[in-house]
Design a protein around this motif. Structure first.
Motif, PDB file in Angstrom:
ATOM      1  N   ASN A 122       0.821  -1.225   0.000  1.00  0.00           N
ATOM      2  CA  ASN A 122       0.000   0.000   0.000  1.00  0.00           C
ATOM      3  C   ASN A 122       0.851   1.269   0.000  1.00  0.00           C
ATOM      4  N   ASP A 124       1.174   3.460  -2.078  1.00  0.00           N
ATOM      5  CA  ASP A 124       0.508   4.613  -2.689  1.00  0.00           C
ATOM      6  C   ASP A 124      -0.513   5.248  -1.746  1.00  0.00           C
ATOM      7  N   ASN A 125      -0.656   4.724  -0.534  1.00  0.00           N
ATOM      8  CA  ASN A 125      -1.605   5.259   0.427  1.00  0.00           C
ATOM      9  C   ASN A 125      -0.898   5.368   1.769  1.00  0.00           C
ATOM     10  N   GLU A 129      -0.016   2.412   4.506  1.00  0.00           N
ATOM     11  CA  GLU A 129       1.253   1.793   4.136  1.00  0.00           C
ATOM     12  C   GLU A 129       1.721   0.837   5.233  1.00  0.00           C
ATOM     13  N   VAL A 176       9.958   0.722  -3.881  1.00  0.00           N
ATOM     14  CA  VAL A 176       9.035   1.737  -3.359  1.00  0.00           C
ATOM     15  C   VAL A 176       9.787   3.034  -3.105  1.00  0.00           C
ATOM     16  N   TYR A 179      10.601   4.709  -6.417  1.00  0.00           N
ATOM     17  CA  TYR A 179       9.381   5.312  -6.975  1.00  0.00           C
ATOM     18  C   TYR A 179       9.064   6.633  -6.266  1.00  0.00           C
ATOM     19  N   LYS A 180       9.156   6.618  -4.939  1.00  0.00           N
ATOM     20  CA  LYS A 180       8.861   7.832  -4.172  1.00  0.00           C
ATOM     21  C   LYS A 180       9.890   8.927  -4.448  1.00  0.00           C
ATOM     22  N   ASN A 183       9.134  10.529  -7.715  1.00  0.00           N
ATOM     23  CA  ASN A 183       7.888  11.301  -7.687  1.00  0.00           C
ATOM     24  C   ASN A 183       7.869  12.360  -6.589  1.00  0.00           C
ATOM     25  N   ARG A 185       8.302  12.203  -3.343  1.00  0.00           N
ATOM     26  CA  ARG A 185       7.579  11.903  -2.118  1.00  0.00           C
ATOM     27  C   ARG A 185       8.482  11.507  -0.970  1.00  0.00           C
TER      28      ARG A 185
END
Length: 189
Positions: A122, A124-125, A129, A176, A179-180, A183, A185
């Motif tokens: 999770n 993306d949430n 997570e 993960v 990716y973050k 982006n 994050r």
């Protein structure tokens, strides 16, 4: 006012999770059977796994979270305990803290035939997570490993082959993080 809002949130969480497993609700006599079963599952991953390593990993994975539960004063289902940690009422007990602690303890064993992976579900949430440790045979991928999740039941270990966990879709933690980062994050991205 903050305390009233926190009390309302905790009350709602208790209602929502009333059917959840309470920490310590498992019969202590069952832990030896759990250790034996986990040892067998670890051995079944690959013929190269050393039986003594499998037995040590299983015992630590089952018993160490029970110690952490006592040390961290975990008395509620995981989601309620998270709320207490986030509100400053408890110091430790978020999923990544369970995973960090278990991984560090297992790493002390210097296993030669076992490897640890970290995974996140999770991602993306942020509110849902979840982090965990995946134990595998040397040379095997995360997907071939066994989930070691002490957070889910507040110190009573949940374990299963990764592909059999229908509750979460696990992704390698480094993927993960990457990716973050891409982006924006993560701090420093």
């Amino acid at each position: 006012m903050k305390h009233l809002i926190l009390l309302i949130k905790l009350s709602l969480l208790m209602l929502v999770t009333a059917c959840g497993v309470q920490p310590g609700s498992k019969d202590p006599a069952d832990f030896e059977a759990e250790i034996t079963a986990l040892t067998q599952e670890i051995l079944a991953m690959d013929a190269s796994v050393d039986p003594q390593e499998a037995a040590r990993a299983a015992r630590i994975s089952v018993e160490y979270p029970l110690q952490l539960r006592r040390d961290w004063n975990v008395t509620d289902p995981a989601i309620i305990h998270n709320t207490k940690v986030n509100a400053g009422l408890r110091d430790m007990g978020l999923c990544y803290q369970w995973a960090d602690a278990l991984q560090a303890r297992l790493a002390q064993e210097n296993f030669q035939t076992l490897i640890m992976h970290r995974a996140i579900a999770n991602a993306d949430n942020i509110r849902l997570e979840h982090s965990t440790v995946i134990l595998g045979a040397q040379g095997e991928t995360l997907q071939e490993g066994i989930i070691l999740d002490p957070w889910r039941y507040g110190g009573t270990l949940f374990w299963a082959p990764l592909l059999e966990d229908t509750r979460y879709e696990w992704i390698d933690r480094q993927e993960v993080f990457e990716y973050k980062r891409l982006n924006g994050r993560l701090p420093g991205a």
